[in-house]
Design a protein around this motif. Sequence first.
Motif, short mmCIF file in Angstrom:
data_model
loop_
_atom_site.label_atom_id
_atom_site.label_comp_id
_atom_site.label_asym_id
_atom_site.label_seq_id
_atom_site.Cartn_x
_atom_site.Cartn_y
_atom_site.Cartn_z
N GLU A 159 0.83 -1.21 0.00
CA GLU A 159 0.00 0.00 0.00
C GLU A 159 0.86 1.26 0.00
O GLU A 159 0.58 2.22 -0.72
CB GLU A 159 -0.92 0.00 1.22
N LYS A 160 1.94 1.24 0.77
CA LYS A 160 2.83 2.39 0.82
C LYS A 160 3.65 2.51 -0.46
O LYS A 160 3.81 3.61 -1.01
CB LYS A 160 3.76 2.25 2.04
N LEU A 161 4.16 1.40 -0.95
CA LEU A 161 4.99 1.44 -2.15
C LEU A 161 4.19 1.74 -3.41
O LEU A 161 4.75 2.21 -4.40
CB LEU A 161 5.73 0.10 -2.31
N SER A 162 2.89 1.46 -3.39
CA SER A 162 2.07 1.75 -4.57
C SER A 162 1.95 3.23 -4.85
O SER A 162 1.56 3.65 -5.94
CB SER A 162 0.68 1.14 -4.40
N GLN A 163 2.29 4.07 -3.85
CA GLN A 163 2.22 5.53 -4.03
C GLN A 163 3.44 6.08 -4.76
O GLN A 163 3.42 7.21 -5.23
CB GLN A 163 2.10 6.22 -2.65
N ILE A 164 4.48 5.28 -4.85
CA ILE A 164 5.70 5.75 -5.51
C ILE A 164 5.49 5.76 -7.02
O ILE A 164 5.04 4.78 -7.61
CB ILE A 164 6.91 4.85 -5.16
N LYS A 165 5.79 6.89 -7.65
CA LYS A 165 5.63 7.03 -9.09
C LYS A 165 7.00 6.88 -9.75
O LYS A 165 7.93 7.61 -9.45
CB LYS A 165 5.02 8.39 -9.44
N GLY A 166 7.09 5.97 -10.63
CA GLY A 166 8.34 5.73 -11.35
C GLY A 166 8.18 4.52 -12.24
O GLY A 166 7.76 3.46 -11.78
N GLU A 167 8.50 4.69 -13.51
CA GLU A 167 8.24 3.61 -14.47
C GLU A 167 9.06 2.37 -14.15
O GLU A 167 8.54 1.25 -14.15
CB GLU A 167 8.56 4.10 -15.88
N ILE A 168 10.35 2.54 -13.86
CA ILE A 168 11.21 1.40 -13.59
C ILE A 168 10.81 0.71 -12.30
O ILE A 168 10.71 -0.53 -12.23
CB ILE A 168 12.69 1.83 -13.53
N PHE A 169 10.53 1.51 -11.26
CA PHE A 169 10.12 0.91 -9.98
C PHE A 169 8.80 0.16 -10.13
O PHE A 169 8.62 -0.91 -9.54
CB PHE A 169 10.00 1.99 -8.91
N ASN A 170 7.86 0.70 -10.90
CA ASN A 170 6.56 0.06 -11.06
C ASN A 170 6.68 -1.30 -11.74
O ASN A 170 5.87 -2.20 -11.48
CB ASN A 170 5.61 0.96 -11.85
N ILE A 171 7.68 -1.45 -12.63
CA ILE A 171 7.88 -2.75 -13.28
C ILE A 171 8.19 -3.81 -12.23
O ILE A 171 7.64 -4.91 -12.25
CB ILE A 171 9.01 -2.65 -14.32
N PHE A 172 9.09 -3.46 -11.28
CA PHE A 172 9.44 -4.40 -10.22
C PHE A 172 8.28 -4.57 -9.24
O PHE A 172 8.03 -5.68 -8.75
CB PHE A 172 10.69 -3.92 -9.47
N PHE A 173 7.57 -3.48 -8.96
CA PHE A 173 6.51 -3.54 -7.96
C PHE A 173 5.35 -4.40 -8.45
O PHE A 173 4.78 -5.19 -7.68
CB PHE A 173 6.03 -2.14 -7.63
N VAL A 174 4.98 -4.26 -9.72
CA VAL A 174 3.90 -5.08 -10.27
C VAL A 174 4.28 -6.57 -10.21
O VAL A 174 3.43 -7.43 -9.97
CB VAL A 174 3.58 -4.66 -11.72
N GLY A 175 5.57 -6.86 -10.38
CA GLY A 175 6.03 -8.24 -10.33
C GLY A 175 6.50 -8.69 -8.96
O GLY A 175 7.31 -9.62 -8.85
N ARG A 176 5.99 -8.07 -7.90
CA ARG A 176 6.47 -8.40 -6.54
C ARG A 176 6.16 -9.85 -6.17
O ARG A 176 6.96 -10.50 -5.48
CB ARG A 176 5.84 -7.44 -5.52
N TYR A 177 5.02 -10.37 -6.63
CA TYR A 177 4.71 -11.76 -6.32
C TYR A 177 5.56 -12.72 -7.14
O TYR A 177 5.84 -13.84 -6.71
CB TYR A 177 3.22 -12.03 -6.55
N ILE A 178 5.96 -12.29 -8.33
CA ILE A 178 6.89 -13.10 -9.11
C ILE A 178 8.23 -13.19 -8.39
O ILE A 178 8.83 -14.26 -8.27
CB ILE A 178 7.08 -12.51 -10.53
#
Length: 500
Positions: free
Chosen positions: A119-138
């Motif tokens: 929930e906290k990390l979803s607020q971070i805006k950044g294309e590269i970070f979002n790639i890793f964040f979306v794949g956190r369960y991977i």
Amino acid sequence: FNMDVSSNWLIGEGWVPTRDLPVVRNALARGSTKVNSTVSSFLNVIETNEQPPTFYRTNKFTRAYQNLIDAYGLCTYHEVNPALYGCITFPFLFAVMFGDLGHGFILLLIGLYMVWKEEKLSQIKGEIFNIFFVGRYIILLMGLFAMYTGFVYNDIFSKSFNIFGSAWHADSIPVPNGTFNGGEFIMLDPLNSLSDVYVYGMDPHWSVAENKIIFLNAYKMKLSIIFGLLHMAFGLILSLVNFVHFKQYARIFLDFLPQLFLMFLFGYLVFLMFLKWVKYSGRTTEQVLTPGCAPSILILFINMLLFGNTEPKEGCKEYMFEYQKIVQIIIVVLAVLCIPWMLLGSPLLEARKRKQRGLTVVTNGITNEAFEDHNNAVASAPAKPTASTHGHHESDADEPMSEIYIKQAIHTIEYVLSTISHTASYLRLWALSLAHAQLSDVLWKMLIHVPISFPMPFGGIMVGILFTPWQFFTITILVIIEGLATYLSIQEDRLMIGCW
């Protein structure tokens, strides 16, 4: 959306999942209320023969896996979704290449942190970070699976655990007093010093063996071929499920069976691996069954394809079982016959159907009767174990027969070549696994092992100083850079069960 004649209304058509029809109706009602419309908006369900687009409902766990599949193409409506199975096969194949209990634990911690603080990390805006964040369960599953394979390889930061006790005789290992220290390496010979089979995974004594690389090289190379064949066979089975679901029983005979027989070539290769492991032993009294008489499976397989032979050593046999040469000839001939089987089967069946229906194919279209027959026979393409994604492979009544023959020829050539290339492609499981283990070993020896041998207290001080760079290079090179390389390597295989 289109304007009506009076230009007062927007009339739109679109696809909506049946489950979401109430959501759309409520949205239209809210829209009418918001603009104070005197006439409410309404929704009608239109009956159509058109094939709906593919839609997969995902959640935060499956979204990343579905994105990986969709990057190479969407499956047809009602086709088996390979992303479901990719949730397990993807992290497992990664772990085969990244098998280290320590590095896997680091990945697991990273994944757990992103899941815990999502929930906290979803607020971070950044294309590269979002790639890793979306794949956190991977990342979470990759770390978990890497810990498992690291346990099987008995590898943690290039070191081993002696959990179950070694299966080697301590008194038969050729070092003083049957012991060894960190600076000495030993040569392990199963004929003289092996007492039993290690309970699970790799014996810890392999970590100090001079012939460690020779052993692991053969072991992991064969393992990669076995996993590769199982994975491709699983993708082929998914195509069978699609054929049965869409009642395309003719394609089971014209597509699935020849593809299966072609895969028998490499299935036979895997059979030879297991036969060699079981049949030849260092303890046997028969010379033909000793490890020195065991034939090279690679040479045997090449000779099978070229119908050649190799003279065996004195007292040995060229083949591993009786009538092996005849069996190999049958397998190769059957595989060659599968090529025209795939190439001509479907087009000839379609030509026969057209002749029976009495269709008149014109240059720019088809008859109304043919068009109705085509709409009533909407088919879907199967999943198969290749790395490419295509559209439908159904017999379109509005296509000239020449185009159908060309499409089938492309499909046949691609499958034959991809069956060979994918089998070789799975060797990256072997190559990257060895590379990871060797990099980890080099880092340990250069930064930790060397200062340990220094006299105290100088050695302890050096270990404390060099621990930080060892930690830095371990995380940056082995976990991040090599982890990304391994991740992209699996993506290159497109999960091997992508839609065709």
